[in-house]
Motif scaffolding. Structure first.
Motif, PDB file in Angstrom:
ATOM      1  N   LEU A 172      41.266  38.778  34.313  1.00 56.64           N
ATOM      2  CA  LEU A 172      39.891  38.298  34.993  1.00 56.64           C
ATOM      3  C   LEU A 172      39.038  39.635  34.909  1.00 56.64           C
ATOM      4  CD1 LEU A 172      38.993  36.434  37.256  1.00 56.64           C
ATOM      5  CD2 LEU A 172      40.331  37.998  38.888  1.00 56.64           C
ATOM      6  N   ASP A 173      37.611  39.187  34.615  1.00 56.63           N
ATOM      7  CA  ASP A 173      36.515  40.202  34.911  1.00 56.63           C
ATOM      8  C   ASP A 173      36.220  40.230  36.376  1.00 56.63           C
ATOM      9  OD1 ASP A 173      34.235  41.866  34.088  1.00 56.63           O
ATOM     10  OD2 ASP A 173      33.207  40.262  33.578  1.00 56.63           O
ATOM     11  N   ILE A 174      35.318  41.451  36.603  1.00 55.10           N
ATOM     12  CA  ILE A 174      34.968  41.434  38.216  1.00 55.10           C
ATOM     13  C   ILE A 174      33.619  41.023  38.356  1.00 55.10           C
ATOM     14  CG2 ILE A 174      34.765  42.905  40.052  1.00 55.10           C
ATOM     15  CD1 ILE A 174      36.968  44.794  39.233  1.00 55.10           C
ATOM     16  N   VAL A 175      32.768  41.459  37.393  1.00 53.01           N
ATOM     17  CA  VAL A 175      31.382  41.174  37.559  1.00 53.01           C
ATOM     18  C   VAL A 175      31.079  39.858  36.683  1.00 53.01           C
ATOM     19  CG1 VAL A 175      29.032  41.927  37.304  1.00 53.01           C
ATOM     20  CG2 VAL A 175      30.990  43.574  37.767  1.00 53.01           C
ATOM     21  N   MET A 176      30.945  38.675  37.671  1.00 51.22           N
ATOM     22  CA  MET A 176      30.672  37.408  36.871  1.00 51.22           C
ATOM     23  C   MET A 176      29.470  36.869  37.936  1.00 51.22           C
ATOM     24  SD  MET A 176      34.293  36.202  35.798  1.00 51.22           S
ATOM     25  CE  MET A 176      34.916  36.418  37.171  1.00 51.22           C
ATOM     26  N   PRO A 177      28.833  35.784  37.259  1.00 50.03           N
ATOM     27  CA  PRO A 177      27.729  35.048  37.915  1.00 50.03           C
ATOM     28  C   PRO A 177      28.732  33.882  38.876  1.00 50.03           C
ATOM     29  CG  PRO A 177      28.040  34.020  35.586  1.00 50.03           C
ATOM     30  CD  PRO A 177      28.651  35.456  35.797  1.00 50.03           C
ATOM     31  N   LYS A 178      28.197  33.351  39.639  1.00 51.34           N
ATOM     32  CA  LYS A 178      28.800  32.168  40.796  1.00 51.34           C
ATOM     33  C   LYS A 178      29.631  32.944  41.747  1.00 51.34           C
ATOM     34  CE  LYS A 178      27.880  28.378  37.932  1.00 51.34           C
ATOM     35  NZ  LYS A 178      28.474  27.383  37.040  1.00 51.34           N
ATOM     36  N   MET A 179      30.930  33.540  41.182  1.00 50.50           N
ATOM     37  CA  MET A 179      32.067  34.068  42.147  1.00 50.50           C
ATOM     38  C   MET A 179      32.377  35.209  41.299  1.00 50.50           C
ATOM     39  SD  MET A 179      35.482  32.097  43.072  1.00 50.50           S
ATOM     40  CE  MET A 179      34.573  30.841  43.925  1.00 50.50           C
ATOM     41  N   ASN A 180      32.782  36.520  41.969  1.00 50.89           N
ATOM     42  CA  ASN A 180      33.204  37.731  41.302  1.00 50.89           C
ATOM     43  C   ASN A 180      34.602  37.757  41.211  1.00 50.89           C
ATOM     44  OD1 ASN A 180      34.585  39.023  43.546  1.00 50.89           O
ATOM     45  ND2 ASN A 180      32.306  39.715  44.117  1.00 50.89           N
ATOM     46  N   GLY A 181      35.434  38.431  40.384  1.00 54.25           N
ATOM     47  CA  GLY A 181      36.668  38.397  40.224  1.00 54.25           C
ATOM     48  C   GLY A 181      37.311  38.842  41.399  1.00 54.25           C
ATOM     49  N   TYR A 182      36.964  39.525  42.177  1.00 58.84           N
ATOM     50  CA  TYR A 182      37.594  39.840  43.464  1.00 58.84           C
ATOM     51  C   TYR A 182      37.855  38.698  44.479  1.00 58.84           C
ATOM     52  CZ  TYR A 182      36.377  44.955  42.857  1.00 58.84           C
ATOM     53  OH  TYR A 182      35.956  46.145  42.489  1.00 58.84           O
ATOM     54  N   GLU A 183      36.832  37.955  44.345  1.00 63.19           N
ATOM     55  CA  GLU A 183      37.251  36.766  45.388  1.00 63.19           C
ATOM     56  C   GLU A 183      38.063  35.565  44.484  1.00 63.19           C
ATOM     57  OE1 GLU A 183      36.542  33.554  48.145  1.00 63.19           O
ATOM     58  OE2 GLU A 183      36.000  35.904  47.877  1.00 63.19           O
ATOM     59  N   VAL A 184      38.132  35.648  43.196  1.00 66.12           N
ATOM     60  CA  VAL A 184      39.099  34.753  42.603  1.00 66.12           C
ATOM     61  C   VAL A 184      40.303  35.317  42.639  1.00 66.12           C
ATOM     62  CG1 VAL A 184      39.869  33.951  40.004  1.00 66.12           C
ATOM     63  CG2 VAL A 184      37.124  34.286  40.826  1.00 66.12           C
ATOM     64  N   CYS A 185      40.349  36.589  42.573  1.00 63.86           N
ATOM     65  CA  CYS A 185      41.752  37.132  42.924  1.00 63.86           C
ATOM     66  C   CYS A 185      42.475  36.654  44.189  1.00 63.86           C
ATOM     67  CB  CYS A 185      41.947  38.592  42.559  1.00 63.86           C
ATOM     68  SG  CYS A 185      43.645  39.270  42.626  1.00 63.86           S
ATOM     69  N   ARG A 186      41.492  37.108  45.339  1.00 65.96           N
ATOM     70  CA  ARG A 186      41.855  36.826  46.418  1.00 65.96           C
ATOM     71  C   ARG A 186      42.214  35.298  46.763  1.00 65.96           C
ATOM     72  NH1 ARG A 186      37.619  40.053  48.003  1.00 65.96           N
ATOM     73  NH2 ARG A 186      36.194  38.216  48.299  1.00 65.96           N
ATOM     74  N   ARG A 187      41.588  34.657  46.258  1.00 68.23           N
ATOM     75  CA  ARG A 187      41.912  32.885  46.475  1.00 68.23           C
ATOM     76  C   ARG A 187      43.256  32.820  45.689  1.00 68.23           C
ATOM     77  NH1 ARG A 187      36.652  29.134  46.197  1.00 68.23           N
ATOM     78  NH2 ARG A 187      35.384  30.349  47.648  1.00 68.23           N
ATOM     79  N   LEU A 188      43.431  33.143  44.531  1.00 66.65           N
ATOM     80  CA  LEU A 188      44.667  33.105  43.784  1.00 66.65           C
ATOM     81  C   LEU A 188      45.988  33.316  44.641  1.00 66.65           C
ATOM     82  CD1 LEU A 188      43.843  33.736  40.089  1.00 66.65           C
ATOM     83  CD2 LEU A 188      44.220  31.372  41.184  1.00 66.65           C
ATOM     84  N   LYS A 189      45.569  34.442  45.182  1.00 73.96           N
ATOM     85  CA  LYS A 189      47.068  35.076  45.980  1.00 73.96           C
ATOM     86  C   LYS A 189      46.989  34.582  47.094  1.00 73.96           C
ATOM     87  CE  LYS A 189      48.125  37.958  42.596  1.00 73.96           C
ATOM     88  NZ  LYS A 189      49.428  37.762  41.842  1.00 73.96           N
ATOM     89  N   ALA A 190      46.172  33.945  47.891  1.00 74.34           N
ATOM     90  CA  ALA A 190      46.122  33.231  49.095  1.00 74.34           C
ATOM     91  C   ALA A 190      46.864  31.696  48.873  1.00 74.34           C
ATOM     92  CB  ALA A 190      44.913  32.909  49.677  1.00 74.34           C
ATOM     93  N   ASP A 191      46.853  31.160  47.902  1.00 73.32           N
ATOM     94  CA  ASP A 191      47.286  29.691  47.373  1.00 73.32           C
ATOM     95  C   ASP A 191      48.634  29.827  47.119  1.00 73.32           C
ATOM     96  OD1 ASP A 191      48.065  27.326  46.601  1.00 73.32           O
ATOM     97  OD2 ASP A 191      46.089  26.875  45.560  1.00 73.32           O
ATOM     98  N   PRO A 192      49.579  29.247  48.052  1.00 68.95           N
ATOM     99  CA  PRO A 192      51.156  29.296  47.549  1.00 68.95           C
ATOM    100  C   PRO A 192      51.344  28.902  46.055  1.00 68.95           C
ATOM    101  CG  PRO A 192      50.663  28.067  49.788  1.00 68.95           C
ATOM    102  CD  PRO A 192      49.359  28.359  49.038  1.00 68.95           C
ATOM    103  N   LYS A 193      50.468  28.003  45.770  1.00 65.65           N
ATOM    104  CA  LYS A 193      50.910  27.234  44.207  1.00 65.65           C
ATOM    105  C   LYS A 193      50.679  28.464  43.207  1.00 65.65           C
ATOM    106  CE  LYS A 193      48.386  24.220  41.708  1.00 65.65           C
ATOM    107  NZ  LYS A 193      47.255  23.452  41.505  1.00 65.65           N
TER     108      LYS A 193
END
Length: 121
Positions: A51-72
Motif C-alpha cells: 500500500l502506497d500512502i500518498v494517493m488520490p481519493k483516499m490515502n493509504g493510512y485510511e485504507v489500512c485503518r479500514r482493513l484492520k477495522a473490518d473483521p473480514k
C-alpha cells in the motif's frame, strides 16, 4: 499461489512492484487508489496488500485503518511502501495497523523478503 494486491497511483512504481512480486512467484492484482482497493477487497480478499500512502481519493493510512477495522480483512498483512521515509511516517503507518513499512526508494530484496516473511506468517 498467494495473491498480493498492489495499491499504487504511480504507473511506474505500480509496474515495478508488480513485476518484482510476479517474478518471485506471486499472483498480483493492482488498484490505482484507496477506493478501488477497498472495492476489490470486498470481492476478493488478497493474502497481502502492498500500500502506497500518498494517493488520490483516499490515502493509504485510511485504507489500512479500514482493513484492520473490518473483521473480514483484519488479519490480511499490510506493507506500506511510501516515499514518506521519515521516522514519524513509519511510526504513523504502524499506528494505523501496518505490518511493515518500506520507504521508497527501496531495495528489491527488502520488498520481496518482507512480503514473503509476512505471507509465511
Amino acid at each position: 499461489m498467494s495473491t498480493v494486491l498492489v495499491v499504487e497511483d504511480s504507473v511506474t512504481q505500480r509496474e515495478m512492484i508488480s513485476d518484482l512480486l510476479r517474478g518471485s512467484g506471486l499472483n498480483v492484482k493492482v488498484a490505482t487508489d484507496g477506493e478501488e482497493a477497498l472495492q476489490f477487497i470486498q470481492g476478493v480478499c488478497p493474502d497481502l496488500v502492498v500500500l502506497d500512502i500518498v494517493m488520490p481519493k483516499m490515502n493509504g493510512y485510511e485504507v489500512c485503518r479500514r482493513l484492520k477495522a473490518d473483521p473480514k480483512t483484519q488479519n490480511v498483512p499490510v506493507v506500506m511502501c511510501s516515499s514518506k521515509g521519515e521516522e514519524f511516517d513509519r511510526y504513523w503507518g504502524m499506528k494505523q495497523g501496518a505490518d511493515a513499512y518500506i520507504a521508497k526508494p527501496f531495495q528489491p530484496k527488502e520488498l520481496i523478503g518482507t512480503v514473503k516473511q509476512l505471507l509465511r506468517g
